[in-house]
Design a protein around this motif. Structure first.
Motif, short mmCIF file in Angstrom:
data_model
loop_
_atom_site.label_atom_id
_atom_site.label_comp_id
_atom_site.label_asym_id
_atom_site.label_seq_id
_atom_site.Cartn_x
_atom_site.Cartn_y
_atom_site.Cartn_z
N PRO A 13 51.01 -13.90 15.70
CA PRO A 13 51.69 -12.74 16.30
C PRO A 13 51.08 -11.42 15.85
O PRO A 13 51.03 -10.46 16.64
N PHE A 14 50.60 -11.36 14.61
CA PHE A 14 49.93 -10.16 14.12
C PHE A 14 48.67 -9.91 14.94
O PHE A 14 48.39 -8.77 15.34
N LEU A 15 47.90 -10.96 15.22
CA LEU A 15 46.67 -10.82 16.01
C LEU A 15 46.97 -10.33 17.41
O LEU A 15 46.27 -9.46 17.94
N ILE A 16 48.03 -10.86 18.03
CA ILE A 16 48.42 -10.43 19.38
C ILE A 16 48.78 -8.95 19.38
O ILE A 16 48.35 -8.18 20.26
N LEU A 17 49.56 -8.53 18.39
CA LEU A 17 49.92 -7.11 18.27
C LEU A 17 48.68 -6.23 18.10
O LEU A 17 48.58 -5.15 18.70
N ILE A 18 47.73 -6.70 17.29
CA ILE A 18 46.51 -5.94 17.04
C ILE A 18 45.68 -5.78 18.31
O ILE A 18 45.13 -4.71 18.58
N ILE A 19 45.59 -6.84 19.11
CA ILE A 19 44.81 -6.78 20.36
C ILE A 19 45.36 -5.71 21.28
O ILE A 19 44.62 -4.86 21.79
N TYR A 20 46.66 -5.74 21.51
CA TYR A 20 47.29 -4.72 22.36
C TYR A 20 47.15 -3.32 21.75
O TYR A 20 46.88 -2.35 22.47
#
Length: 244
Positions: A13-20
């Protein structure tokens, strides 16, 4: 082995937040800290509004699918500034510290029976909003329990089962993002920012439930502080009003 799998999965979930956040930061030229706070808030609203019309799991699927598309686009564009990369690394360290801090935390004896504990668990298992859970007898069903939707996002995209530690990691990460945004309004050096962060950390334990409970008291206080700063700050920018 299970612990290693959990640690690896909790970064998703951290990676998804970072991408956006990276895409938003590049698009409207804002720092990554403010960007990730805006994205975290936006995801809460997306999950809520899709859930309101009965498409809660689909909301999460859309968020994941779009993140993959955006990641491919970012890699293709290669539009990464050195400042953003440094800030991303700092965020990674902060998130890792939160995982370490929260790894042995569980809900308090009675927390699981309060609205804060039971709502997040039921949303995860039922895949519907609290207002549609007939047997939920805690609090007001029509109330928007916003942080429960952030918990849902973290739970669905990390470990493959309900995990109390994941709730606390999501809860504490959002709290730290609010703290960072407050401190970044101050024109002080990095050492003073770190010391101020430590001070706020201990104040939250003194004046509220701290970082080891799921209650929203200190989170709401930090949100109100952010809103007041944005409203009163003379040099508030366009992205500040997006955040507001």
């Amino acid at each position: 082995k299970i612990y290693k799998i959990f640690i690896m999965s909790i970064y998703i979930p951290f990676l998804i937040l970072i991408i956006y956040s990276l895409a938003l930061s590049v698009k409207i030229k804002i720092d990554i800290y403010k960007s990730i706070l805006i994205v975290s808030s936006f995801i809460i609203f997306v999950i809520y509004f899709f859930g309101k019309v009965g498409f809660l799991p689909e909301a999460n699927l859309i968020i994941i699918s779009l993140s993959v598309v955006i990641l491919v686009y970012l890699i293709y564009q290669k539009n990464f500034s050195q400042k953003n990369l440094v800030n991303l690394f700092i965020l990674f360290i902060i998130y890792s510290i939160i995982i370490w801090h929260s790894k042995d935390l569980f809900l308090y004896k009675f927390d699981d029976f309060t609205e804060y504990g039971i709502t997040s668990k039921l949303i995860y298992h039922e895949n519907i909003l609290p207002i549609y859970i007939d047997y939920l007898d805690k609090g007001s069903h029509s109330k928007i329990n916003a942080l429960s939707y952030l918990h849902y996002f973290f739970l669905k995209n990390s470990y493959n089962d309900f995990n109390e530690t994941t709730l606390l990691i999501a809860h504490n990460f959002f709290k730290v993002l609010l703290m960072i945004n407050i401190i970044n309004y101050l024109n002080i050096n990095n050492i003073k920012k770190i010391l101020l962060s430590i001070l706020i950390y201990f104040l939250i334990f003194i004046l509220g439930p701290g970082f080891d409970r799921l209650y929203v008291d200190s989170t709401v206080a930090l949100i109100i502080t952010n809103l007041l700063i944005i409203f009163l700050f003379r040099k508030s920018s366009k992205e500040d009003y997006y955040l507001f």
